[in-house]
Design a protein around this motif. Structure first.
Motif, PDB file in Angstrom:
ATOM      1  N   ARG A  23       0.833  -1.202   0.000  1.00  0.00           N
ATOM      2  CA  ARG A  23       0.000   0.000   0.000  1.00  0.00           C
ATOM      3  C   ARG A  23       0.868   1.253   0.000  1.00  0.00           C
ATOM      4  O   ARG A  23       0.570   2.238  -0.673  1.00  0.00           O
ATOM      5  N   SER A  24       1.987   1.213   0.728  1.00  0.00           N
ATOM      6  CA  SER A  24       2.895   2.347   0.786  1.00  0.00           C
ATOM      7  C   SER A  24       3.513   2.629  -0.584  1.00  0.00           C
ATOM      8  O   SER A  24       3.594   3.780  -1.011  1.00  0.00           O
ATOM      9  N   VAL A  25       3.928   1.578  -1.258  1.00  0.00           N
ATOM     10  CA  VAL A  25       4.529   1.735  -2.590  1.00  0.00           C
ATOM     11  C   VAL A  25       3.493   2.288  -3.565  1.00  0.00           C
ATOM     12  O   VAL A  25       3.773   3.213  -4.330  1.00  0.00           O
ATOM     13  N   ARG A  26       2.257   1.731  -3.517  1.00  0.00           N
ATOM     14  CA  ARG A  26       1.207   2.192  -4.426  1.00  0.00           C
ATOM     15  C   ARG A  26       0.848   3.655  -4.172  1.00  0.00           C
ATOM     16  O   ARG A  26       0.632   4.412  -5.105  1.00  0.00           O
ATOM     17  N   SER A  27       0.770   4.051  -2.888  1.00  0.00           N
ATOM     18  CA  SER A  27       0.398   5.432  -2.581  1.00  0.00           C
ATOM     19  C   SER A  27       1.496   6.398  -3.039  1.00  0.00           C
ATOM     20  O   SER A  27       1.201   7.494  -3.511  1.00  0.00           O
ATOM     21  N   TYR A  28       2.766   5.987  -2.921  1.00  0.00           N
ATOM     22  CA  TYR A  28       3.868   6.837  -3.389  1.00  0.00           C
ATOM     23  C   TYR A  28       3.800   7.004  -4.903  1.00  0.00           C
ATOM     24  O   TYR A  28       3.928   8.118  -5.424  1.00  0.00           O
ATOM     25  N   GLU A  29       3.563   5.889  -5.605  1.00  0.00           N
ATOM     26  CA  GLU A  29       3.467   5.964  -7.065  1.00  0.00           C
ATOM     27  C   GLU A  29       2.278   6.817  -7.493  1.00  0.00           C
ATOM     28  O   GLU A  29       2.369   7.593  -8.440  1.00  0.00           O
ATOM     29  N   GLU A  30       1.154   6.689  -6.795  1.00  0.00           N
ATOM     30  CA  GLU A  30      -0.032   7.493  -7.108  1.00  0.00           C
ATOM     31  C   GLU A  30       0.241   8.975  -6.853  1.00  0.00           C
ATOM     32  O   GLU A  30      -0.159   9.837  -7.625  1.00  0.00           O
ATOM     33  N   HIS A  31       0.948   9.280  -5.770  1.00  0.00           N
ATOM     34  CA  HIS A  31       1.306  10.667  -5.457  1.00  0.00           C
ATOM     35  C   HIS A  31       2.185  11.258  -6.561  1.00  0.00           C
ATOM     36  O   HIS A  31       2.005  12.398  -6.977  1.00  0.00           O
ATOM     37  N   ILE A  32       3.125  10.461  -7.059  1.00  0.00           N
ATOM     38  CA  ILE A  32       4.003  10.929  -8.141  1.00  0.00           C
ATOM     39  C   ILE A  32       3.180  11.227  -9.394  1.00  0.00           C
ATOM     40  O   ILE A  32       3.399  12.228 -10.077  1.00  0.00           O
ATOM     41  N   ARG A  33       2.218  10.346  -9.709  1.00  0.00           N
ATOM     42  CA  ARG A  33       1.394  10.557 -10.903  1.00  0.00           C
ATOM     43  C   ARG A  33       0.493  11.780 -10.769  1.00  0.00           C
ATOM     44  O   ARG A  33       0.290  12.520 -11.723  1.00  0.00           O
ATOM     45  N   ARG A  34      -0.070  12.007  -9.589  1.00  0.00           N
ATOM     46  CA  ARG A  34      -1.020  13.123  -9.395  1.00  0.00           C
ATOM     47  C   ARG A  34      -0.329  14.478  -9.284  1.00  0.00           C
ATOM     48  O   ARG A  34      -0.901  15.489  -9.652  1.00  0.00           O
ATOM     49  N   ASN A  35       0.858  14.521  -8.713  1.00  0.00           N
ATOM     50  CA  ASN A  35       1.537  15.790  -8.454  1.00  0.00           C
ATOM     51  C   ASN A  35       2.873  15.885  -9.181  1.00  0.00           C
ATOM     52  O   ASN A  35       3.927  15.951  -8.554  1.00  0.00           O
ATOM     53  N   PRO A  36       2.842  15.904 -10.486  1.00  0.00           N
ATOM     54  CA  PRO A  36       4.124  16.013 -11.191  1.00  0.00           C
ATOM     55  C   PRO A  36       4.686  17.431 -11.063  1.00  0.00           C
ATOM     56  O   PRO A  36       3.952  18.413 -11.125  1.00  0.00           O
TER      57      PRO A  36
END
Length: 70
Positions: free
Chosen positions: A38-51
């Motif tokens: 979940r931590s890895v997925r949330s980090y990847e999602e954060h990167i995608r949403r806030n470039p």
């Protein structure tokens, strides 16, 4: 029953305490694995949403790290 849960006739029966302990340890391992995923997925999602326009992502040992350009 799975291969590991087969009880042979020569094996001592588990007590309730031992069974609960095994189940608790198995559950804790499962929770830790889920939390890491979940931590890895949330980090990847954060990167995608806030470039960041000034950031480029560099892979270091298989980990994407943001590097801000000056």
């Amino acid at each position: 029953m799975t291969q590991q849960e087969n009880v042979s006739m020569g094996r001592k029966a588990e007590s309730i305490y031992t069974a609960r302990l095994k189940n608790r340890l198995r559950c804790e391992r499962k929770k830790a694995a889920c939390a890491a995923c979940r931590s890895v997925r949330s980090y990847e999602e954060h990167i995608r949403r806030n470039p960041d326009a000034r950031a480029c992502y560099v892979s270091i040992n298989g980990i994407s790290m943001p590097v801000l350009s000056a």
